[in-house]
Design a protein around this motif. Structure first.
Motif, mmCIF file in Angstrom:
data_model
loop_
_atom_site.group_PDB
_atom_site.id
_atom_site.type_symbol
_atom_site.label_atom_id
_atom_site.label_comp_id
_atom_site.label_asym_id
_atom_site.label_seq_id
_atom_site.Cartn_x
_atom_site.Cartn_y
_atom_site.Cartn_z
ATOM 1 N N GLY A 91 26.366 -12.181 39.561
ATOM 2 C CA GLY A 91 25.443 -11.498 38.657
ATOM 3 C C GLY A 91 24.954 -10.177 39.230
ATOM 4 N N SER A 92 24.965 -10.034 40.552
ATOM 5 C CA SER A 92 24.435 -8.818 41.173
ATOM 6 C C SER A 92 25.526 -7.823 41.538
ATOM 7 C CB SER A 92 23.638 -9.187 42.423
ATOM 8 O OG SER A 92 24.514 -9.709 43.402
ATOM 9 N N ILE A 93 26.788 -8.193 41.349
ATOM 10 C CA ILE A 93 27.895 -7.297 41.686
ATOM 11 C C ILE A 93 28.030 -6.220 40.616
ATOM 12 C CG2 ILE A 93 30.417 -7.131 41.931
ATOM 13 C CD1 ILE A 93 29.056 -8.475 44.287
ATOM 14 N N ASN A 94 28.085 -4.984 41.047
ATOM 15 C CA ASN A 94 28.339 -3.892 40.113
ATOM 16 C C ASN A 94 29.820 -3.939 39.725
ATOM 17 O OD1 ASN A 94 28.942 -1.302 39.008
ATOM 18 N ND2 ASN A 94 27.078 -0.496 39.953
ATOM 19 N N PRO A 95 30.122 -4.109 38.427
ATOM 20 C CA PRO A 95 31.530 -4.319 38.040
ATOM 21 C C PRO A 95 32.363 -3.042 37.925
ATOM 22 C CG PRO A 95 30.145 -4.474 36.091
ATOM 23 C CD PRO A 95 29.207 -4.254 37.269
ATOM 24 N N HIS A 96 31.757 -1.863 38.073
ATOM 25 C CA HIS A 96 32.499 -0.616 37.827
ATOM 26 C C HIS A 96 33.332 -0.193 39.045
ATOM 27 C CE1 HIS A 96 28.772 -0.691 35.403
ATOM 28 N NE2 HIS A 96 29.520 -0.192 34.449
ATOM 29 N N ALA B 217 18.417 5.539 37.091
ATOM 30 C CA ALA B 217 19.170 5.375 35.846
ATOM 31 C C ALA B 217 18.199 5.192 34.700
ATOM 32 C CB ALA B 217 20.098 4.167 35.933
ATOM 33 N N ILE B 218 18.526 5.810 33.573
ATOM 34 C CA ILE B 218 17.610 5.724 32.441
ATOM 35 C C ILE B 218 17.588 4.334 31.834
ATOM 36 C CG2 ILE B 218 19.243 6.489 30.658
ATOM 37 C CD1 ILE B 218 16.845 8.164 29.543
ATOM 38 N N ALA B 219 18.710 3.612 31.911
ATOM 39 C CA ALA B 219 18.783 2.295 31.277
ATOM 40 C C ALA B 219 19.418 1.281 32.220
ATOM 41 C CB ALA B 219 19.586 2.382 29.984
ATOM 42 N N ASP B 220 19.185 0.016 31.888
ATOM 43 C CA ASP B 220 19.732 -1.091 32.661
ATOM 44 C C ASP B 220 21.225 -1.251 32.412
ATOM 45 O OD1 ASP B 220 18.540 -2.585 34.517
ATOM 46 O OD2 ASP B 220 17.598 -4.007 33.157
ATOM 47 N N GLY B 221 21.630 -1.003 31.175
ATOM 48 C CA GLY B 221 23.034 -1.136 30.803
ATOM 49 C C GLY B 221 23.354 -0.074 29.775
ATOM 50 N N GLU B 222 24.644 0.098 29.496
ATOM 51 C CA GLU B 222 25.028 1.183 28.592
ATOM 52 C C GLU B 222 24.612 0.905 27.147
ATOM 53 O OE1 GLU B 222 29.497 -0.655 28.304
ATOM 54 O OE2 GLU B 222 29.142 1.159 29.423
ATOM 55 N N ALA B 223 24.268 -0.341 26.841
ATOM 56 C CA ALA B 223 23.889 -0.682 25.471
ATOM 57 C C ALA B 223 22.453 -1.192 25.395
ATOM 58 C CB ALA B 223 24.844 -1.736 24.916
ATOM 59 N N PHE C 246 20.415 13.500 41.255
ATOM 60 C CA PHE C 246 20.758 13.423 39.837
ATOM 61 C C PHE C 246 20.409 12.051 39.273
ATOM 62 C CE2 PHE C 246 24.643 10.926 40.473
ATOM 63 C CZ PHE C 246 24.977 11.235 41.779
ATOM 64 N N VAL C 247 20.347 12.000 37.941
ATOM 65 C CA VAL C 247 19.992 10.767 37.220
ATOM 66 C C VAL C 247 21.178 10.390 36.335
ATOM 67 C CG1 VAL C 247 18.466 9.835 35.414
ATOM 68 C CG2 VAL C 247 17.504 11.202 37.282
ATOM 69 N N VAL C 248 21.437 9.106 36.220
ATOM 70 C CA VAL C 248 22.556 8.637 35.398
ATOM 71 C C VAL C 248 22.043 7.797 34.235
ATOM 72 C CG1 VAL C 248 24.152 8.676 37.355
ATOM 73 C CG2 VAL C 248 22.898 6.563 36.831
ATOM 74 N N LEU C 249 22.911 7.582 33.257
ATOM 75 C CA LEU C 249 22.506 6.779 32.093
ATOM 76 C C LEU C 249 22.362 5.307 32.468
ATOM 77 C CD1 LEU C 249 22.116 7.008 28.914
ATOM 78 C CD2 LEU C 249 24.339 5.881 28.840
ATOM 79 N N HIS C 250 23.391 4.717 33.056
ATOM 80 C CA HIS C 250 23.257 3.389 33.655
ATOM 81 C C HIS C 250 24.079 3.377 34.935
ATOM 82 C CE1 HIS C 250 27.214 2.051 32.240
ATOM 83 N NE2 HIS C 250 27.015 0.835 32.696
ATOM 84 N N ASP C 251 23.932 2.330 35.718
ATOM 85 C CA ASP C 251 24.467 2.354 37.079
ATOM 86 C C ASP C 251 25.986 2.169 37.090
ATOM 87 O OD1 ASP C 251 24.536 2.527 39.788
ATOM 88 O OD2 ASP C 251 23.778 0.502 40.173
ATOM 89 N N ALA C 252 26.687 3.121 36.474
ATOM 90 C CA ALA C 252 28.142 3.009 36.316
ATOM 91 C C ALA C 252 28.911 3.683 37.451
ATOM 92 C CB ALA C 252 28.572 3.613 34.981
ATOM 93 N N TYR C 253 28.250 4.545 38.219
ATOM 94 C CA TYR C 253 28.993 5.419 39.147
ATOM 95 C C TYR C 253 28.774 5.085 40.620
ATOM 96 C CZ TYR C 253 28.478 7.963 34.790
ATOM 97 O OH TYR C 253 28.434 8.296 33.468
ATOM 98 N N HIS C 254 28.185 3.922 40.881
ATOM 99 C CA HIS C 254 27.828 3.588 42.259
ATOM 100 C C HIS C 254 29.035 3.723 43.197
ATOM 101 C CE1 HIS C 254 25.346 0.605 44.951
ATOM 102 N NE2 HIS C 254 25.524 1.778 45.501
ATOM 103 N N TYR C 255 30.191 3.268 42.738
ATOM 104 C CA TYR C 255 31.391 3.294 43.593
ATOM 105 C C TYR C 255 31.874 4.724 43.846
ATOM 106 C CZ TYR C 255 31.634 -1.727 42.968
ATOM 107 O OH TYR C 255 31.336 -3.062 42.970
ATOM 108 N N PHE C 256 31.829 5.524 42.798
ATOM 109 C CA PHE C 256 32.231 6.932 42.923
ATOM 110 C C PHE C 256 31.276 7.653 43.874
ATOM 111 C CE2 PHE C 256 32.311 11.369 41.522
ATOM 112 C CZ PHE C 256 33.673 11.613 41.406
ATOM 113 N N GLU C 257 29.971 7.424 43.683
ATOM 114 C CA GLU C 257 28.962 8.058 44.544
ATOM 115 C C GLU C 257 29.183 7.655 45.997
ATOM 116 O OE1 GLU C 257 24.996 6.993 43.144
ATOM 117 O OE2 GLU C 257 25.789 6.937 41.107
ATOM 118 N N ASP C 258 29.366 6.358 46.188
ATOM 119 C CA ASP C 258 29.457 5.831 47.535
ATOM 120 C C ASP C 258 30.710 6.356 48.255
ATOM 121 O OD1 ASP C 258 27.931 3.790 49.144
ATOM 122 O OD2 ASP C 258 29.990 3.087 49.416
ATOM 123 N N ARG C 259 31.802 6.449 47.541
ATOM 124 C CA ARG C 259 33.056 6.926 48.161
ATOM 125 C C ARG C 259 32.945 8.386 48.563
ATOM 126 N NH1 ARG C 259 36.075 5.001 51.248
ATOM 127 N NH2 ARG C 259 36.090 3.137 49.950
#
Ligand SMILES: [Zn+2]
Length: 308
Positions: free
Chosen positions: A137-142, A223-229, A202-215
């Motif tokens: 449940g805590s793993i970022n799937p992106h 992030a403005i929202a918990d999820g994209e929806a 910077f601020v993101v819409l939801h936590d979708a880019y953690h892997y890109f940022e980290d790499r």
């Protein structure tokens, strides 16, 4: 009369392509990786069309048919698309599955919580199938947005295709190795490209880019929202604005697929915004789609983060 020689002749006269299994994939970035491994031997079938929200999706009859016909389903895993697990059981119970988040060696990061990612600066890391099961449940799937994960997955995809279609095993492996080498060069290139904006906030819409940022050594401040929806509530917006009050926020990234981009309007910051697309919805017909996706994200991030 049994004529083994003739039977053998027919066997080898059959184009190898006829033996290629039907492969269903979940999202466009996975489509891009599988396409590279298949090379000239075929094309996978994409279930979630670009423009749809993977976390929150309703299967249409044509997409159900794709799953029914699949010999092999290659998907990120239930962390990204929980609804797909039941659909696979019902529609593709006989198909083999490759769940990419479970591939050994995959670098997994946690989902950062709260508007300001407070207390998650150094989110714990996990290794796929490592010691102990991380709480899924805590793993970022992106995780596809780390090209190093994509490199590992290319080889896992080649293995899965070789199992399903042993006669083309060599081709799959060669294609995967060539694509993995290209990704290695891409990582070095993007790393150098983004070096000038490494300290940008910077601020993101939801936590979708953690892997890109980290790499690539970037870090979103919130992030403005918990999820994209999931539209944010007033309390979350207030919390985010407080976090941004420290100043020096260079850019707000939104996502082309999401309906809640409008929520940014309430921030009324006047800061530069840019569409940072984790799924590459505008890029899909391009060859080497996965590489194009990472390049597109790097170009967009560099542009917007350099503005202020
Ligand atoms: Zn997401």
């Amino acid at each position: 009369m049994f004529r083994p020689a003739l039977a053998a002749l027919f066997l080898f006269a059959t184009p190898l392509q006829a033996e290629v299994p039907r492969i269903a994939v979940d999202i466009a970035p996975v489509y891009g990786l599988v396409e590279q491994v298949l090379g000239d031997l075929g094309r996978p079938d994409l279930v979630i069309r670009p423009g749809a929200l993977p976390h929150d999706f309703a299967l249409r009859p044509s997409q159900a048919a794709v799953l029914e016909q699949a010999d092999l389903v290659i998907w990120v895993g239930p962390g990204l698309t929980p609804w797909l697990e039941d659909s696979l059981e019902t529609l593709a119970g006989d198909a083999d599955q490759l769940r990419l988040l479970e591939v050994e060696g995959t670098r997994l990061l946690e989902m950062r919580e709260g508007a300001n990612f407070a207390g998650h600066e150094d989110a714990a890391e996990h290794e796929g199938e490592g010691e102990g099961e991380p709480d899924s449940g805590s793993i970022n799937p992106h995780a596809w947005l780390d090209p190093e994960n994509a490199r590992i997955w290319l080889l896992a995809i080649a293995d899965a295709l070789a199992d399903a279609d042993p006669r083309n095993a060599r081709t799959y492996l060669d294609n995967a190795e060539a694509a993995a080498n290209d990704l290695g060069a891409l990582v070095a290139e993007v790393d150098a490209q983004l070096a000038p904006v490494r300290d940008a906030r910077f601020v993101v819409l939801h936590d979708a880019y953690h892997y890109f940022e980290d790499r690539f050594g970037l870090q979103a401040i919130g992030a403005i929202a918990d999820g994209e929806a999931t539209p944010p509530g007033a309390a979350r917006i207030m919390e985010l604005l407080e976090g941004m009050a420290d100043g020096d926020v260079a850019c707000l990234f939104y996502e082309p697929q999401s309906d809640i981009n409008l929520a940014y309007a309430v921030l009324e910051t006047g800061l530069p915004t840019a569409s940072l697309d984790p799924l590459g919805m505008s890029l899909l017909p391009e060859p080497d789609f996965y590489t194009a996706l990472i390049r597109d994200m790097a170009d967009t991030a560099l542009d917007c983060l350099s503005e202020s």
